[in-house]
Design an enzyme around this catalytic site. Structure first.
Site, PDB file in Angstrom:
ATOM      1  CB  SER A 142      -0.867   0.019   1.268  1.00 33.70           C
ATOM      2  OG  SER A 142      -1.505   1.268   1.402  1.00 33.70           O
ATOM      3  CE1 TYR A 155      -4.394  -2.076   4.969  1.00 32.98           C
ATOM      4  CE2 TYR A 155      -3.461   0.078   4.499  1.00 32.98           C
ATOM      5  CZ  TYR A 155      -3.995  -1.110   4.061  1.00 32.98           C
ATOM      6  OH  TYR A 155      -4.140  -1.349   2.709  1.00 32.98           O
TER       7      TYR A 155
HETATM    8  N1  LIG Z   1      -8.780  -0.081  -1.343  1.00 35.18           N
HETATM    9  C1  LIG Z   1      -7.656   0.597  -1.205  1.00 35.18           C
HETATM   10  O1  LIG Z   1      -7.643   1.844  -1.246  1.00 35.18           O
HETATM   11  C2  LIG Z   1      -6.342  -0.131  -1.014  1.00 35.18           C
HETATM   12  C3  LIG Z   1      -5.165   0.609  -1.049  1.00 35.18           C
HETATM   13  C4  LIG Z   1      -3.945  -0.038  -0.870  1.00 35.18           C
HETATM   14  C5  LIG Z   1      -3.916  -1.399  -0.653  1.00 35.18           C
HETATM   15  N2  LIG Z   1      -5.070  -2.121  -0.613  1.00 35.18           N
HETATM   16  C6  LIG Z   1      -4.975  -3.555  -0.372  1.00 35.18           C
HETATM   17  O2  LIG Z   1      -5.602  -4.269  -1.425  1.00 35.18           O
HETATM   18  C7  LIG Z   1      -6.146  -5.487  -0.926  1.00 35.18           C
HETATM   19  C8  LIG Z   1      -7.598  -5.585  -1.328  1.00 35.18           C
HETATM   20  O3  LIG Z   1      -8.286  -4.469  -0.788  1.00 35.18           O
HETATM   21  P1  LIG Z   1      -9.765  -4.056  -1.261  1.00 35.18           P
HETATM   22  O4  LIG Z   1      -9.835  -2.601  -1.147  1.00 35.18           O
HETATM   23  O5  LIG Z   1     -10.096  -4.725  -2.536  1.00 35.18           O
HETATM   24  O6  LIG Z   1     -10.608  -4.697  -0.033  1.00 35.18           O
HETATM   25  P2  LIG Z   1     -12.159  -5.076   0.083  1.00 35.18           P
HETATM   26  O7  LIG Z   1     -12.948  -4.550  -1.055  1.00 35.18           O
HETATM   27  O8  LIG Z   1     -12.529  -4.717   1.478  1.00 35.18           O
HETATM   28  O9  LIG Z   1     -12.138  -6.689  -0.054  1.00 35.18           O
HETATM   29  C9  LIG Z   1     -11.433  -7.433   0.907  1.00 35.18           C
HETATM   30  C10 LIG Z   1     -11.351  -8.880   0.490  1.00 35.18           C
HETATM   31  O10 LIG Z   1     -10.585  -9.585   1.486  1.00 35.18           O
HETATM   32  C11 LIG Z   1     -11.355 -10.667   2.008  1.00 35.18           C
HETATM   33  N3  LIG Z   1     -11.143 -10.837   3.437  1.00 35.18           N
HETATM   34  C12 LIG Z   1     -11.367  -9.928   4.431  1.00 35.18           C
HETATM   35  N4  LIG Z   1     -11.142 -10.482   5.633  1.00 35.18           N
HETATM   36  C13 LIG Z   1     -10.779 -11.776   5.403  1.00 35.18           C
HETATM   37  C14 LIG Z   1     -10.466 -12.869   6.250  1.00 35.18           C
HETATM   38  N5  LIG Z   1     -10.484 -12.777   7.581  1.00 35.18           N
HETATM   39  N6  LIG Z   1     -10.158 -14.056   5.666  1.00 35.18           N
HETATM   40  C15 LIG Z   1     -10.164 -14.186   4.327  1.00 35.18           C
HETATM   41  N7  LIG Z   1     -10.467 -13.187   3.461  1.00 35.18           N
HETATM   42  C16 LIG Z   1     -10.784 -11.996   4.010  1.00 35.18           C
HETATM   43  C17 LIG Z   1     -12.810 -10.301   1.721  1.00 35.18           C
HETATM   44  O11 LIG Z   1     -13.588 -11.510   1.654  1.00 35.18           O
HETATM   45  P3  LIG Z   1     -15.209 -11.495   1.935  1.00 35.18           P
HETATM   46  O12 LIG Z   1     -15.831 -10.711   0.821  1.00 35.18           O
HETATM   47  O13 LIG Z   1     -15.596 -12.934   1.900  1.00 35.18           O
HETATM   48  O14 LIG Z   1     -15.389 -10.832   3.250  1.00 35.18           O
HETATM   49  C18 LIG Z   1     -12.712  -9.550   0.405  1.00 35.18           C
HETATM   50  O15 LIG Z   1     -12.718 -10.444  -0.676  1.00 35.18           O
HETATM   51  C19 LIG Z   1      -5.912  -5.475   0.590  1.00 35.18           C
HETATM   52  O16 LIG Z   1      -4.760  -6.220   0.910  1.00 35.18           O
HETATM   53  C20 LIG Z   1      -5.699  -4.007   0.884  1.00 35.18           C
HETATM   54  O17 LIG Z   1      -4.939  -3.798   2.057  1.00 35.18           O
HETATM   55  C21 LIG Z   1      -6.295  -1.511  -0.791  1.00 35.18           C
END
Ligand SMILES: NC(=O)c1ccc[n+]([C@@H]2O[C@H](COP(=O)([O-])OP(=O)(O)OC[C@H]3O[C@@H](n4cnc5c(N)ncnc54)[C@H](OP(=O)(O)O)[C@@H]3O)[C@@H](O)[C@H]2O)c1
Length: 248
Positions: A142, A155
């Site tokens: 990130s 985080y």
């Molecule tokens: N969004 C941003 O701005 C951003 C920026 C930088 C980095 N990231 C990184 O990108 C990645 C994806 O983020 P996103 O924004 O796409 O997140 P998101 O939309 O909140 O989706 C999170 C995903 O992770 C799964 N998950 C959550 N808790 C879990 C657990 N305990 N066990 C197994 N799976 C779990 C969820 O599964 P369920 O649907 O089944 O709950 C969902 O598929 C993350 O690593 C995040 O830190 C995101």
């Protein structure tokens, strides 16, 4: 166009957000995709259905990656499904917690490290027996790992740990022809990102970016597909910034 025909990929957290977009992009490039989810089975079913409707090959796999044995259970299931070979692992599942330092609890801190650091570590460990020469591992870092954004210190520390793992894994696994990289998104419009839900938050995000729009999950999936593919065959041990030029 990137060709992943004949390759098998596991994408964790593929039910929503960046993982979902990555699963669809890998499938469009020809990979068979294992769509991992935790609690959101319906959303995972929808991703599998979308891939199959487009002529691709996908199936869902479930595991709670917060549990200490979650990565082991997931890897065992994946090994059953793929048989001898997994070409691509996108360890994307993650959680975040925006909270002032004073308000962080031990339980939330431990959950962040369990899902964002411990799970990818042991998933890689447990899947190594089925990863081969040419396999590619992509982790999710990130912008927060290299710059102070919002109230994300715990985080951010998990993502700093991911960057460290990338370098150590890449050094250790290079001899086997396995590449390990990460992408580091900035602000992306997903469920996780509370900042994009308000006008002030969006203005803050746009203010720190060179490119003046809010990223969508697809903007990150393209970079993940690139790192997963042979087009990136000489890239390993790197964290690729995919953040529209944030905090330059
Ligand atoms: N969004 C941003 O701005 C951003 C920026 C930088 C980095 N990231 C990184 O990108 C990645 C994806 O983020 P996103 O924004 O796409 O997140 P998101 O939309 O909140 O989706 C999170 C995903 O992770 C799964 N998950 C959550 N808790 C879990 C657990 N305990 N066990 C197994 N799976 C779990 C969820 O599964 P369920 O649907 O089944 O709950 C969902 O598929 C993350 O690593 C995040 O830190 C995101």
């Amino acid at each position: 166009m990137t060709n992943l025909s004949g390759k098998t990929a596991l994408v964790t957290g593929a039910s929503r957000g960046i993982g979902r977009a990555s699963a669809l992009a890998l499938a469009r490039a020809g990979a068979q995709v294992l769509v991992h989810y935790s609690s959101n089975e319906k959303a995972a079913d929808a991703v599998v259905a979308e891939i199959r409707a487009a002529g691709g090959n996908a199936r869902k796999v479930a595991a709670d990656l917060r549990a200490a044995d979650g990565p082991h259970a997931l890897a065992a299931r994946v090994r059953e499904v793929v048989g001898g070979r997994l070409d691509i692992l996108v360890a994307n599942a993650g959680i975040s917690k925006a909270v002032a330092i004073a308000d962080m609890t031990v339980a939330d801190f431990d959950d962040l490290f369990a899902v964002n650091v411990r799970a990818p570590f042991f998933l890689v460990q447990q899947l190594l027996p089925v990863m081969c020469k040419g396999s590619s591992i992509v982790l999710l870092s990130s912008l927060a790992a290299r710059a102070s954004v919002g109230t994300l210190s715990a985080y951010a520390a998990t993502k700093g740990a991911v960057d460290t793992l990338v370098r150590h894994f890449a050094a250790a696994l290079g001899e086997r022809g396995i590449r390990v990289n990460a992408v580091a998104p900035g602000v992306v419009d997903t469920d996780m990102s509370s900042i994009v839900k308000t006008d002030d938050g969006r203005a803050y995000a746009l203010g720190m970016q060179a490119l003046k729009r809010i990223a969508q999950a697809d903007d990150i999936a393209g970079a993940i597909t690139f790192l997963a593919s042979d087009d990136a065959r000489w890239v390993t041990g790197d964290t690729l910034r995919v953040d529209g030029g944030s905090k330059l």
